[in-house]
Motif scaffolding. Structure first.
Motif, PDB file in Angstrom:
ATOM      1  N   VAL A 152       0.127   2.805   1.319  1.00 23.32           N
ATOM      2  CA  VAL A 152       0.643   1.442   1.267  1.00 23.32           C
ATOM      3  C   VAL A 152      -0.484   0.461   0.963  1.00 23.32           C
ATOM      4  O   VAL A 152      -0.323  -0.475   0.175  1.00 23.32           O
ATOM      5  CB  VAL A 152       1.361   1.076   2.583  1.00 23.32           C
ATOM      6  CG1 VAL A 152       1.699  -0.407   2.624  1.00 23.32           C
ATOM      7  CG2 VAL A 152       2.630   1.915   2.736  1.00 23.32           C
ATOM      8  N   ALA A 153      -1.652   0.668   1.574  1.00 16.86           N
ATOM      9  CA  ALA A 153      -2.798  -0.191   1.279  1.00 16.86           C
ATOM     10  C   ALA A 153      -3.146  -0.128  -0.202  1.00 16.86           C
ATOM     11  O   ALA A 153      -3.449  -1.151  -0.825  1.00 16.86           O
ATOM     12  CB  ALA A 153      -3.997   0.217   2.128  1.00 16.86           C
ATOM     13  N   GLY A 154      -3.074   1.072  -0.780  1.00 19.49           N
ATOM     14  CA  GLY A 154      -3.352   1.225  -2.199  1.00 19.49           C
ATOM     15  C   GLY A 154      -2.361   0.475  -3.070  1.00 19.49           C
ATOM     16  O   GLY A 154      -2.725  -0.086  -4.107  1.00 19.49           O
ATOM     17  N   GLU A 155      -1.106   0.427  -2.641  1.00 15.28           N
ATOM     18  CA  GLU A 155      -0.090  -0.319  -3.385  1.00 15.28           C
ATOM     19  C   GLU A 155      -0.336  -1.826  -3.298  1.00 15.28           C
ATOM     20  O   GLU A 155       0.183  -2.591  -4.119  1.00 15.28           O
ATOM     21  CB  GLU A 155       1.306   0.015  -2.865  1.00 15.28           C
ATOM     22  CG  GLU A 155       1.746   1.443  -3.123  1.00 15.28           C
ATOM     23  CD  GLU A 155       2.066   1.702  -4.581  1.00 15.28           C
ATOM     24  OE1 GLU A 155       2.030   0.756  -5.385  1.00 15.28           O
ATOM     25  OE2 GLU A 155       2.340   2.868  -4.920  1.00 15.28           O
ATOM     26  N   CYS A 156      -1.121  -2.251  -2.313  1.00 21.13           N
ATOM     27  CA  CYS A 156      -1.546  -3.655  -2.209  1.00 21.13           C
ATOM     28  C   CYS A 156      -2.838  -3.892  -2.983  1.00 21.13           C
ATOM     29  O   CYS A 156      -3.462  -4.949  -2.854  1.00 21.13           O
ATOM     30  CB  CYS A 156      -1.737  -4.035  -0.746  1.00 21.13           C
ATOM     31  SG  CYS A 156      -0.237  -3.951   0.246  1.00 21.13           S
ATOM     32  N   LEU A 157      -3.241  -2.890  -3.768  1.00 26.58           N
ATOM     33  CA  LEU A 157      -4.442  -2.936  -4.616  1.00 26.58           C
ATOM     34  C   LEU A 157      -5.722  -2.974  -3.794  1.00 26.58           C
ATOM     35  O   LEU A 157      -6.754  -3.459  -4.257  1.00 26.58           O
ATOM     36  CB  LEU A 157      -4.375  -4.102  -5.602  1.00 26.58           C
ATOM     37  CG  LEU A 157      -3.121  -4.132  -6.484  1.00 26.58           C
ATOM     38  CD1 LEU A 157      -3.202  -5.285  -7.483  1.00 26.58           C
ATOM     39  CD2 LEU A 157      -2.905  -2.809  -7.208  1.00 26.58           C
ATOM     40  N   GLY A 159      -8.637  -0.673  -1.769  1.00 27.82           N
ATOM     41  CA  GLY A 159      -9.171   0.682  -1.821  1.00 27.82           C
ATOM     42  C   GLY A 159      -8.800   1.490  -0.596  1.00 27.82           C
ATOM     43  O   GLY A 159      -8.594   2.699  -0.667  1.00 27.82           O
ATOM     44  N   SER A 160      -8.713   0.789   0.541  1.00 27.05           N
ATOM     45  CA  SER A 160      -8.317   1.418   1.794  1.00 27.05           C
ATOM     46  C   SER A 160      -7.916   0.327   2.765  1.00 27.05           C
ATOM     47  O   SER A 160      -8.157  -0.862   2.527  1.00 27.05           O
ATOM     48  CB  SER A 160      -9.470   2.244   2.385  1.00 27.05           C
ATOM     49  OG  SER A 160     -10.512   1.383   2.838  1.00 27.05           O
ATOM     50  N   ILE A 161      -7.322   0.723   3.889  1.00 23.75           N
ATOM     51  CA  ILE A 161      -6.942  -0.244   4.918  1.00 23.75           C
ATOM     52  C   ILE A 161      -8.156  -1.028   5.392  1.00 23.75           C
ATOM     53  O   ILE A 161      -8.083  -2.225   5.659  1.00 23.75           O
ATOM     54  CB  ILE A 161      -6.260   0.473   6.102  1.00 23.75           C
ATOM     55  CG1 ILE A 161      -4.930   1.095   5.655  1.00 23.75           C
ATOM     56  CG2 ILE A 161      -6.018  -0.494   7.264  1.00 23.75           C
ATOM     57  CD1 ILE A 161      -4.265   1.957   6.717  1.00 23.75           C
TER      58      ILE A 161
END
Length: 248
Positions: A152-157, A159-161
Motif C-alpha cells: 500500500v505504501a508503494g501505491e502511495c509512491l 519506497g516504504s512505510i
C-alpha cells in the motif's frame, strides 16, 4: 541537466507542483506576515508560482532554483506575466548544494527534500542561506493513516512505510533538529485532487498530439492506472504540508 521526462509531460500545465491550491499558497504567504522587500530563496522552485504571486501580493523579492528546463522557463514567463520579473529571478540549475550569495529572510524547499538527502539535510542546506531569525519552509508528505502493508505504501509512491512519518511524529522531528515550528499550512484532499487529477487531462491531450512518440506507451499506461490509484491510495493515506521553522 533536467528532470525525468515523465514529469515534464504530466505536469507541463501545472503552475503549482505540489498538493497546494492557489488559496493555500496565498494563505502560507499571509500567515508568515511577510514584509515588503523580504528576500525569499526557493530551492526546487518549479514553475515559480510561489515567488511570483508573493512578489505581486506581498512585495517580496527572491530567487528560485530548479533543474527542470521547462519549469524554469515557465517561471520566467509567469514573472513577466505578473509584472514582477524585476523582483524575482529564476535559475535553471541543481538546487542540491545551492547556497545563496545573499542571505534570505525566508528559505524554502517545498516538496523536494531529496536535494538534501531528506528533511534534516535539506534544513541544514537551507540554513546556510538564511539570515539570523529567518524562517525555513519545509514542504513534506506525511501519513494521514499508516499504510497496513508495504504494498500500500508503494501505491502511495513511497519506497516504504518508513519513508514518511505520521503528522505528530513529523512535527516532533523538527524540535529534535533544534527548530521551533512557528506555523504550518496543510494540504487537503481537494489539493491532492488538483495536483493529481490535473495530470490526467494533460496526459490525454499529450497523447492526442503525440501518437507516434516513443514515450506514448508509458504515458498511456499511467493515464489508465493513475485515476484509480489516486482515489484508492494517495487520497486516503497521504497528507502534505508546509512547516515554518525557526532555529532555537
Amino acid at each position: 541537466m533536467d528532470i525525468p521526462r515523465i514529469f515534464t509531460v504530466t505536469e507541463s500545465a501545472h503552475r503549482i507542483h505540489n498538493p497546494f491550491t492557489p488559496e493555500k499558497l496565498a494563505t502560507l504567504g499571509a500567515v508568515l506576515r511577510l514584509e515588503p522587500g523580504t528576500r525569499v530563496l526557493d530551492l526546487g522552485s518549479g514553475s515559480g508560482e510561489m515567488l511570483c504571486t508573493w512578489a505581486r501580493d506581498y512585495g517580496i523579492t527572491g530567487v528560485g532554483v530548479d533543474m527542470s528546463r521547462l519549469f524554469s522557463a515557465q517561471a520566467k514567463r509567469r514573472a513577466e506575466e505578473l509584472g514582477v520579473d524585476d523582483r524575482v529571478e529564476f535559475i535553471h540549475g541543481d538546487a542540491a548544494g545551492y547556497v545563496a550569495a545573499e542571505k534570505a529572510g525566508v528559505a524554502a524547499c517545498l516538496g523536494a527534500t531529496w536535494i538534501g538527502g531528506g528533511v534534516a539535510g535539506t534544513i541544514e542546506l537551507l540554513a546556510k542561506s538564511l539570515l539570523p531569525e529567518g524562517i525555513l519552509l519545509i514542504g513534506e508528505p506525511y501519513w494521514r493513516q499508516l499504510p497496513p502493508t508495504e504494498e500500500v505504501a508503494g501505491e502511495c509512491l513511497a519506497g516504504s512505510i518508513s519513508d514518511f512519518l505520521m503528522l505528530p511524529e513529523l512535527v516532533g522531528s523538527f524540535g529534535e533538529l533544534g527548530y521551533d515550528v512557528v506555523e504550518m499550512v496543510l494540504a487537503d484532499q481537494e489539493g491532492w485532487d488538483r495536483y493529481e487529477a490535473a495530470k490526467w487531462l494533460t496526459m490525454r491531450r499529450w497523447l492526442a498530439e503525440n501518437p507516434g512518440d516513443d514515450f506514448a506507451k508509458e504515458v498511456r499506461v499511467l493515464l489508465t492506472s493513475e485515476p484509480r490509484r489516486h482515489v484508492t491510495y494517495t487520497r486516503e493515506y497521504l497528507g502534505w504540508g508546509v512547516f515554518a521553522l525557526m532555529a532555537r
